[in-house]
Enzyme design. Structure first.
Site, PDB file in Angstrom:
ATOM      1  N   ASP A 136      58.856  18.703 -24.130  1.00 17.87           N
ATOM      2  CA  ASP A 136      59.593  18.041 -25.172  1.00 17.87           C
ATOM      3  C   ASP A 136      58.581  17.708 -26.334  1.00 17.87           C
ATOM      4  O   ASP A 136      58.757  16.664 -27.064  1.00 17.87           O
ATOM      5  CB  ASP A 136      59.975  16.474 -24.451  1.00 17.87           C
ATOM      6  CG  ASP A 136      58.858  15.896 -23.862  1.00 17.87           C
ATOM      7  OD1 ASP A 136      57.637  16.164 -23.929  1.00 17.87           O
ATOM      8  OD2 ASP A 136      59.334  14.657 -23.149  1.00 17.87           O
ATOM      9  N   HIS A 138      55.488  16.521 -26.216  1.00 18.31           N
ATOM     10  CA  HIS A 138      54.418  15.542 -25.884  1.00 18.31           C
ATOM     11  C   HIS A 138      53.037  16.067 -25.837  1.00 18.31           C
ATOM     12  O   HIS A 138      52.876  17.412 -25.532  1.00 18.31           O
ATOM     13  CB  HIS A 138      54.622  14.726 -24.737  1.00 18.31           C
ATOM     14  CG  HIS A 138      54.540  15.237 -23.519  1.00 18.31           C
ATOM     15  ND1 HIS A 138      55.355  15.289 -22.691  1.00 18.31           N
ATOM     16  CD2 HIS A 138      53.312  16.040 -22.980  1.00 18.31           C
ATOM     17  CE1 HIS A 138      55.024  15.813 -21.414  1.00 18.31           C
ATOM     18  NE2 HIS A 138      53.937  16.296 -21.456  1.00 18.31           N
TER      19      HIS A 138
HETATM   20  C1  F6R Z   1      48.109  16.098 -18.901  1.00 22.35           C
HETATM   21  C2  F6R Z   1      48.815  15.860 -20.312  1.00 22.35           C
HETATM   22  C3  F6R Z   1      50.202  16.717 -20.568  1.00 22.35           C
HETATM   23  C4  F6R Z   1      50.077  18.084 -20.214  1.00 22.35           C
HETATM   24  C5  F6R Z   1      51.804  18.283 -20.452  1.00 22.35           C
HETATM   25  C6  F6R Z   1      51.661  19.971 -20.150  1.00 22.35           C
HETATM   26  O1  F6R Z   1      46.820  15.286 -18.938  1.00 22.35           O
HETATM   27  O2  F6R Z   1      48.144  15.325 -21.026  1.00 22.35           O
HETATM   28  O3  F6R Z   1      50.347  16.343 -21.707  1.00 22.35           O
HETATM   29  O4  F6R Z   1      49.392  18.714 -20.909  1.00 22.35           O
HETATM   30  O5  F6R Z   1      52.482  17.572 -19.675  1.00 22.35           O
HETATM   31  O6  F6R Z   1      51.802  19.860 -18.932  1.00 22.35           O
HETATM   32  P1  F6R Z   1      51.384  21.506 -18.180  1.00 22.35           P
HETATM   33  O7  F6R Z   1      50.191  21.926 -18.605  1.00 22.35           O
HETATM   34  O8  F6R Z   1      51.597  21.099 -16.765  1.00 22.35           O
HETATM   35  O9  F6R Z   1      52.942  22.317 -18.497  1.00 22.35           O
END
Ligand code: F6R
Length: 261
Positions: A136, A138
């Protein structure tokens, strides 16, 4: 923003590990900003390999994680303190206590968030921040609608993020906490270099917005367009929505070797 298109996650891990090793060579007591989740794993694997080979040491370095779930017991395997320890810290030679994260069990949440910001400041700020990106849009847990000027604070996770992260909680969305503490977007922008890794087809829309979309709280990662030194490593599967892919490839191919990222 420097956009580097790589064939797969391992290639992204190698490029980011090169930058981290170069930083530690010139500044052994560097401050690293550490993401959790799947995206940075290839970086941590590569750094652990290089550490085992005697090529890099974290003995004088420090680290700050981006975020933490609220309310998970201290010994919960998915609390980000435990995740970063398992995925990275315990595999290299950080001294005890050198890597900190916000305390998701703090009673006074506002005081904890202010103290976390102060601790980053006392350490001299983050030299290199590793980031992933949510489907999304973030970064850290700054969900859509986050203030582009935000600092460390409590946030509610979107249903999408909780579904995405359910894989770490046995597939049970209800087990994923609703609240988190997260560095803000303005906190992240203060890191001297940010390196974001995005891999997999499920990240393609967010990556398209991050790199080529308008800056907007709707896609919080777009705030990185304002950062003077942001590197985005994107694998082929995550790059499918980019209109200027050929240009990014050509630019990276033509980059002088000495320049690094
Ligand atoms: C984790 C964090 C999140 C992840 C994001 C992507 O510390 O800050 O922003 O980087 O949710 O997650 P993955 O890498 O598991 O797809």
């Amino acid at each position: 923003m420097e956009v580097i298109l790589v064939p797969d996650p391992a290639a992204a891990g190698a490029v980011a590990a090169d930058a981290i090793c170069a930083l530690l060579d010139r500044k052994p007591d560097a401050v690293l900003g550490l993401a959790t989740g799947g995206s940075p794993l290839a970086i941590y694997d590569e750094l652990a390999r290089r550490h085992r080979a005697g090529r890099v040491s974290f003995a004088a370095a420090r680290g700050f994680t981006l975020d933490e779930y609220v309310g998970l017991p201290a010994d919960h395997p998915e609390s980000y303190r435990n995740v970063i320890d398992r995925d990275f810290v315990s595999r290299v030679d950080f001294p005890p206590g050198a890597v900190q994260g916000p305390d998701g069990l703090a009673v006074d949440v506002e005081a904890e968030c202010a103290e976390y910001e102060a601790a980053i400041g006392r350490a001299g700020g983050v030299d290199l921040q590793i980031l992933g990106i949510g489907t999304d849009g973030h970064i850290a847990f700054n969900e859509p609608g986050s203030s582009l000027a935000s600092r460390t604070r409590i946030k509610s996770l979107t249903r999408q993020t909780r579904m995405d992260n359910a894989r770490f909680f046995g597939g049970d969305v209800a087990a994923v906490p609703v609240h988190c503490l997260t560095q803000g977007l303005a906190t992240i922008l203060e890191a001297r270099h940010v390196v974001l890794v995005a891999t997999g087809a499920h990240k393609a829309e967010a990556v398209g917005q991050l790199i080529e979309g308008p800056i907007s709280a709707r896609w919080p990662a777009t705030v990185l367009q304002l950062h003077p030194r942001a590197t985005v490593l994107v694998d082929d599967d995550a790059a499918t929505r980019l209109e200027l892919g050929d240009y990014y490839r050509q630019t990276y191919r033509a980059k002088p070797d000495w320049q690094g990222i």
